[in-house]
Design a protein around this motif. Structure first.
Motif: not given
Ligand SMILES: Cc1cc2nc3c(=O)[nH]c(=O)nc-3n(C[C@H](O)[C@H](O)[C@H](O)COP(=O)(O)O)c2cc1C
Length: 496
Positions: A351-368
Motif C-alpha cells: 500500500s505504499v508508493g507508485m507503480p512503475i508505469k505511473d511513476g516512470l511516466a511522471f518522472v520522464s514527462q517532468t524531465l522532458e
C-alpha cells in the motif's frame, strides 16, 4: 475433542496391554508409536499458544503442517499458467528457458485474455526495419561527468550481499562479466563477491555501508578511495525502493559477523540501523549538493539516485534545486511499487508508493518538460521480465531497465517465498552454508548471461517488428491499453 482424545487413548491402551498379555510381537512397536503421541496430546492440551492444538490434541498439528507446505501445493497443483504471484508461471518459465537456452516458443496461441481491462500491447508496423547494431547500449554521464559509462540496456538491479548469498552474488557478477553488463551492489556495501570482474554500480543507502563513520554519517575519505576502483562504473544514492518506500531497517547484532562488519564498516555483534531518511541532507538542495560531492569525490563518475515516486511536489522541488544549484544527477532510477524485496512489512509492500508505469511516466514527462531528459538517463525497474516488459518501459521514457527477480529466476529461484526466513531452498537468499553449496556458480553465471542475451534478442525482434531502429525511437503512442469501456487507448492518451 479432548474427551474423544482420552477415550481413544484409553481404547488403544487397552488394546496394547491385551497384545502384551497374549505375547503378540506387534505390541512393543505399537507402544513405541502410542506413548509419544499420547505425551504430545497431553502437551497440546496444556499449552496456551495455539487454541487449535488445545481443542484438537495431536490432529491439530496437521493444520500447521499443511500451512507450512501451502506455497508448494499452491504452486505445483493449484495455480494456472497466468495467475501465479508475484510472478506467474508463464513468465517464470520464459526466464528459465532463456537462461538455459531452451526452446522458447509458445504453442497454439496466447493463453491471455486479449480483451482484459488493463492489458497492454505494442503496435507493429507493416514495414519492419533493421535495428541499429548498437541498440543494446546507451551512454550515461551528463555535462558534469568526467567518466561516462556505456551501459547495457538491461542490468542487474540492486540486491545486497547478505540478502543474497555469496554464491548468488558471485554468479551474478560473473554473469555480468560474461555478458558485458552491470550489477548493482545494493545498499549492503561492496563484498569480495562483487569484485570478480563484472561492472558494478555502487549503491549507497541511508546507512552509507562501506563508506561510513562510526556515528553512521558518510565518510568522504573511504568513499573516495573505493569509488576509484575501476570496476565501479556508477554511483547510485538510494532514496527509496518500491517494495518498502520510506522504511528504514535494522540488522540484528547476531548477524553482524566479522565479514559483514568489514564490508559494511560497522562494529561486530552490534545492531546496525539503516534510518528511514538520509542523515546527510534533509531537503532537495541538500540532495543535489550531496550528489555533487559524490561526483567530485569519485573523480567524475556518473552519479544518480533511486526512488519510488511518492509526493509529486518533492520531485518538482528536486528539479527546482537542480536549477538553483546547477547540479544535476546523471541518472534517476525509478522503481515501481510492484518491485521485489527480501523482506518488507505487508502494509509497505501492498500500500505504499507508485507503480512503475505511473511513476516512470511522471518522472520522464517532468524531465522532458524541463528539457532535462537529454542529460539525465532514466533507469526503470518493476517486474520487468520479458522483452515486451522492457519495450513498455522504453515507451514510457526509460533508457535502461534493471531486473532483480528476473535475474534471481535465472539463478534458479523457484519462487518458494522463503527469502525472509534464511531457508531459501536453492541457496539464493540464505547464508546457510549447506543450502548455499547447492548453487553452482559457473553454471548459474552462464545462465545469467544467457538470460540477458536472449531477452535483448527478444527486444531487438520486437523493435524490428515495430519499425523502430532503437529503443529511443519507441514512444508513448506505440503501446495500446484496453480500457474499462472496451476501447483501446495509447499510453500517449493515458499518461498525459
Ligand atoms: C532479494 C532482494 C534484495 C533487494 N535489495 C535491494 C537493495 O539493497 N537496494 C535497493 O535499492 N533495492 C533492493 N531490492 C529491490 C530491487 O533492486 C528492485 O528495485 C525491485 O526488486 C524491482 O525489480 P524486480 O521487479 O525486477 O524485482 C531488492 C530486491 C530483492 C528481490
Amino acid at each position: 475433542m479432548r474427551r474423544m482424545f482420552f477415550f481413544i487413548s484409553f481404547c488403544v491402551f487397552v488394546v496394547i496391554v491385551s497384545l502384551f498379555y497374549f505375547g503378540n510381537p506387534l505390541a512393543p512397536y505399537l507402544a513405541l508409536v502410542f506413548i509419544p503421541l499420547f505425551v504430545l496430546g497431553l502437551f497440546d492440551m496444556v499449552q496456551t499458544r495455539h487454541a487449535v492444538k488445545r481443542n484438537f490434541p495431536v490432529i491439530g498439528h496437521f493444520r500447521y503442517i499443511l500451512e507450512a507446505i501451502r506455497p508448494e501445493i499452491q504452486q505445483y497443483f493449484v495455480e494456472s499458467n497466468t495467475d501465479g504471484a508475484p510472478i506467474n508461471r508463464n513468465d517464470r518459465s520464459l526466464v528459465y528457458q532463456r537462461s538455459k537456452q531452451e526452446l522458447q516458443s509458445q504453442p497454439f496461441g496466447t493463453q491471455q485474455n486479449v480483451y482484459e481491462v488493463g492489458r497492454d500491447w505494442v503496435c507493429h508496423s507493416i514495414y519492419p526495419v533493421k535495428v541499429d547494431d548498437h541498440f543494446d547500449r546507451v551512454t550515461f554521464g551528463g555535462p558534469h561527468c568526467k567518466q561516462p559509462y556505456s551501459a547495457s540496456r538491461l542490468n542487474i538491479s540492486a540486491m545486497s550481499y547478505g540478502s543474497l548469498s555469496k554464491n548468488a552474488v558471485s554468479a551474478l557478477n560473473l554473469g555480468a562479466r560474461l555478458g558485458g553488463f552491470a550489477q548493482n551492489t545494493g545498499e549492503g556495501g561492496i563484498s569480495e563477491f562483487h569484485r570478480l570482474g563484472g561492472d558494478i554500480i555502487w549503491q549507497l543507502g541511508t546507512g552509507y555501508f562501506g563508506a561510513r563513520q562510526a556515528n553512521g554519517m558518510f565518510c568522504p575519505e573511504t568513499f573516495k578511495e573505493k569509488s576509484h576502483w575501476p570496476e565501479i562504473k556508477m554511483i547510485e544514492l538510494k532514496l527509496s525502493q518500491g517494495a518498502k518506500p520510506g522504511k528504514g531497517g535494522m540488522l540484528p547484532g547476531a548477524k553482524v559477523t566479522q565479514e559483514i562488519a568489514t564490508i559494511r564498516g560497522v562494529e561486530i555483534g552490534k545492531d546496525v540501523i539503516s534510518p528511514a531518511g538520509h542523515p546527510m541532507f534533509s531537503d532537495a538542495k541538500g540532495l543535489m549538493n550531496f550528489i555533487g560531492q559524490l561526483r567530485e569525490l569519485s573523480g567524475g563518475k556518473p552519479v544518480g539516485f533511486k526512488l519510488c515516486v511518492g509526493k509529486h511536489q518533492e520531485f518538482f522541488d528536486i528539479i527546482e534545486a537542480m536549477k538553483q544549484t546547477g547540479i544535476q544527477p546523471d541518472f534517476i532510477t525509478v522503481d515501481g511499487s510492484e518491485g521485489g524485496t527480501g523482506a518488507a512489512p505487508l502494509e509497505f509492500a501492498n500500500s505504499v508508493g507508485m507503480p512503475i508505469k505511473d511513476g516512470l511516466a511522471f518522472v520522464s514527462q517532468t524531465l522532458e518538460k524541463e528539457n532535462l531528459k537529454k542529460d539525465i538517463r532514466i533507469i526503470a525497474s518493476g517486474k520487468s521480465l520479458t522483452g515486451f516488459d522492457m519495450i513498455r518501459l522504453f515507451a514510457l521514457g526509460a533508457d535502461t531497465v534493471n531486473s532483480a527477480r528476473g535475474m534471481m529466476l535465472a539463478l534458479g529461484c523457484i519462487q518458494a517465498l522463503r527469502c525472509h526466513s534464511n531457508h531459501c531452498p536453492v541457496g539464493i537468499t540464505t547464508n546457510n552454508p549447506q543450502l548455499v553449496a547447492g548453487l553452482h556458480v559457473p553454471t548459474k553465471s552462464e545462465r545469467i548471461a544467457n538470460y540477458h542475451k536472449e531477452t535483448l534478442k527478444a527486444v531487438k525482434d520486437l523493435l524490428s517488428a515495430m519499425g523502430k531502429t532503437g529503443p529511443e525511437k519507441v514512444g508513448r503512442s506505440d503501446i495500446y491499453q484496453r480500457q474499462p469501456d472496451g476501447s483501446c487507448q495509447t499510453f500517449a492518451q493515458i499518461y498525459t
